[in-house]
Design a protein around this motif. Structure first.
Motif, PDB file in Angstrom:
ATOM      1  N   GLY A  15       0.811  -1.212   0.000  1.00 37.04           N
ATOM      2  CA  GLY A  15       0.000   0.000   0.000  1.00 37.04           C
ATOM      3  C   GLY A  15       0.845   1.263   0.000  1.00 37.04           C
ATOM      4  O   GLY A  15       0.544   2.222  -0.701  1.00 37.04           O
ATOM      5  N   TRP A  16       1.923   1.260   0.762  1.00 37.28           N
ATOM      6  CA  TRP A  16       2.800   2.433   0.812  1.00 37.28           C
ATOM      7  C   TRP A  16       3.380   2.714  -0.567  1.00 37.28           C
ATOM      8  O   TRP A  16       3.499   3.864  -0.982  1.00 37.28           O
ATOM      9  N   PHE A  17       3.734   1.653  -1.310  1.00 37.78           N
ATOM     10  CA  PHE A  17       4.324   1.811  -2.628  1.00 37.78           C
ATOM     11  C   PHE A  17       3.297   2.375  -3.612  1.00 37.78           C
ATOM     12  O   PHE A  17       3.608   3.256  -4.416  1.00 37.78           O
ATOM     13  N   VAL A  18       2.072   1.874  -3.534  1.00 39.60           N
ATOM     14  CA  VAL A  18       1.001   2.400  -4.379  1.00 39.60           C
ATOM     15  C   VAL A  18       0.857   3.897  -4.133  1.00 39.60           C
ATOM     16  O   VAL A  18       0.805   4.697  -5.065  1.00 39.60           O
ATOM     17  N   GLY A  19       0.815   4.285  -2.871  1.00 37.99           N
ATOM     18  CA  GLY A  19       0.664   5.700  -2.540  1.00 37.99           C
ATOM     19  C   GLY A  19       1.813   6.557  -3.026  1.00 37.99           C
ATOM     20  O   GLY A  19       1.610   7.639  -3.572  1.00 37.99           O
ATOM     21  N   GLU A  20       3.028   6.072  -2.861  1.00 36.10           N
ATOM     22  CA  GLU A  20       4.191   6.876  -3.204  1.00 36.10           C
ATOM     23  C   GLU A  20       4.532   6.860  -4.692  1.00 36.10           C
ATOM     24  O   GLU A  20       5.091   7.833  -5.203  1.00 36.10           O
ATOM     25  N   HIS A  84      -7.676   5.565   2.797  1.00 33.00           N
ATOM     26  CA  HIS A  84      -8.608   5.175   3.857  1.00 33.00           C
ATOM     27  C   HIS A  84      -8.115   4.015   4.727  1.00 33.00           C
ATOM     28  O   HIS A  84      -8.818   3.617   5.657  1.00 33.00           O
ATOM     29  N   SER A  85      -6.928   3.507   4.442  1.00 30.78           N
ATOM     30  CA  SER A  85      -6.395   2.391   5.227  1.00 30.78           C
ATOM     31  C   SER A  85      -5.877   2.889   6.578  1.00 30.78           C
ATOM     32  O   SER A  85      -4.991   3.750   6.638  1.00 30.78           O
ATOM     33  N   ASP A  86      -6.423   2.357   7.658  1.00 31.76           N
ATOM     34  CA  ASP A  86      -5.960   2.737   8.994  1.00 31.76           C
ATOM     35  C   ASP A  86      -4.485   2.403   9.181  1.00 31.76           C
ATOM     36  O   ASP A  86      -3.715   3.202   9.712  1.00 31.76           O
ATOM     37  N   ARG A  87      -4.080   1.217   8.732  1.00 34.33           N
ATOM     38  CA  ARG A  87      -2.698   0.781   8.911  1.00 34.33           C
ATOM     39  C   ARG A  87      -1.737   1.706   8.176  1.00 34.33           C
ATOM     40  O   ARG A  87      -0.736   2.172   8.734  1.00 34.33           O
ATOM     41  N   ILE A  88      -2.041   2.014   6.922  1.00 32.19           N
ATOM     42  CA  ILE A  88      -1.156   2.883   6.147  1.00 32.19           C
ATOM     43  C   ILE A  88      -1.135   4.282   6.751  1.00 32.19           C
ATOM     44  O   ILE A  88      -0.078   4.908   6.842  1.00 32.19           O
ATOM     45  N   ASN A  89      -2.278   4.775   7.213  1.00 32.83           N
ATOM     46  CA  ASN A  89      -2.329   6.089   7.860  1.00 32.83           C
ATOM     47  C   ASN A  89      -1.491   6.123   9.131  1.00 32.83           C
ATOM     48  O   ASN A  89      -0.923   7.162   9.465  1.00 32.83           O
ATOM     49  N   LEU A  93       2.585   7.870   6.529  1.00 29.48           N
ATOM     50  CA  LEU A  93       1.906   9.143   6.240  1.00 29.48           C
ATOM     51  C   LEU A  93       2.330   9.747   4.910  1.00 29.48           C
ATOM     52  O   LEU A  93       1.509  10.343   4.208  1.00 29.48           O
ATOM     53  N   LYS A  94       3.590   9.603   4.540  1.00 25.10           N
ATOM     54  CA  LYS A  94       4.050  10.132   3.253  1.00 25.10           C
ATOM     55  C   LYS A  94       3.271   9.488   2.108  1.00 25.10           C
ATOM     56  O   LYS A  94       2.859  10.173   1.169  1.00 25.10           O
ATOM     57  N   ALA A  95       3.063   8.192   2.176  1.00 29.26           N
ATOM     58  CA  ALA A  95       2.329   7.487   1.122  1.00 29.26           C
ATOM     59  C   ALA A  95       0.893   7.977   1.032  1.00 29.26           C
ATOM     60  O   ALA A  95       0.355   8.143  -0.068  1.00 29.26           O
ATOM     61  N   VAL A  96       0.281   8.220   2.173  1.00 33.27           N
ATOM     62  CA  VAL A  96      -1.105   8.709   2.193  1.00 33.27           C
ATOM     63  C   VAL A  96      -1.179  10.099   1.568  1.00 33.27           C
ATOM     64  O   VAL A  96      -2.058  10.371   0.744  1.00 33.27           O
ATOM     65  N   GLU A  97      -0.264  10.968   1.942  1.00 33.30           N
ATOM     66  CA  GLU A  97      -0.268  12.323   1.384  1.00 33.30           C
ATOM     67  C   GLU A  97      -0.026  12.306  -0.119  1.00 33.30           C
ATOM     68  O   GLU A  97      -0.675  13.036  -0.870  1.00 33.30           O
ATOM     69  N   MET A  98       0.898  11.467  -0.568  1.00 33.41           N
ATOM     70  CA  MET A  98       1.180  11.378  -2.003  1.00 33.41           C
ATOM     71  C   MET A  98      -0.010  10.782  -2.755  1.00 33.41           C
ATOM     72  O   MET A  98      -0.298  11.182  -3.885  1.00 33.41           O
ATOM     73  N   ALA A  99      -0.705   9.838  -2.132  1.00 28.83           N
ATOM     74  CA  ALA A  99      -1.904   9.260  -2.751  1.00 28.83           C
ATOM     75  C   ALA A  99      -2.986  10.320  -2.896  1.00 28.83           C
ATOM     76  O   ALA A  99      -3.675  10.380  -3.927  1.00 28.83           O
ATOM     77  N   LYS A 100      -3.134  11.183  -1.903  1.00 29.95           N
ATOM     78  CA  LYS A 100      -4.132  12.262  -1.972  1.00 29.95           C
ATOM     79  C   LYS A 100      -3.816  13.220  -3.120  1.00 29.95           C
ATOM     80  O   LYS A 100      -4.711  13.621  -3.867  1.00 29.95           O
TER      81      LYS A 100
END
Length: 109
Positions: A15-20, A84-89, A93-100
């Motif tokens: 998930g982190w990789f998808v986001g980043e 929306h993943s609790d674990r990734i959040n 956090l960098k991956a979540v921000e980049m996904a947004k």
């Protein structure tokens, strides 16, 4: 998540990789699909930049999983999953921000 294929691809990539990396892979999608040398060099650069895999094979798996997500027209769903993943959040956090950012870019086109 209902879509088992999408879930499997997200798990393969991480998930982190998808986001980043989803936005970067999406922007380079045509070259990644058509030019094997470009793809190999791209994977080497990603491998050296993120440094989480033991070898290029792990990074290749991650990149190929994101490519499959894009080919299946599921990039928006994948980015929403990351956001929306609790674990990734909690852990990435960098991956979540980049996904947004990536999601906003895609939706604005």
């Amino acid at each position: 998540m209902q879509d088992k294929i999408l879930k499997r691809n997200i798990e393969s990539a991480g998930g982190w990789f998808v986001g980043e990396y989803a936005a970067l892979i999406l922007n380079k999608f045509n070259e990644l699909e058509s030019d094997k040398d470009f793809k190999n060099e791209f994977i080497r650069k990603v491998f050296h930049n993120h440094g989480r895999d033991k070898d290029f094979g792990g990074t290749r798996t991650r990149v190929n999983a994101v490519i499959r997500i894009i080919k299946n027209n599921k990039i928006i769903e994948a980015l929403e999953y990351v956001i929306h993943s609790d674990r990734i959040n909690n852990e990435e956090l960098k991956a979540v921000e980049m996904a947004k950012v990536a999601l906003r870019e895609i939706k604005s086109q």
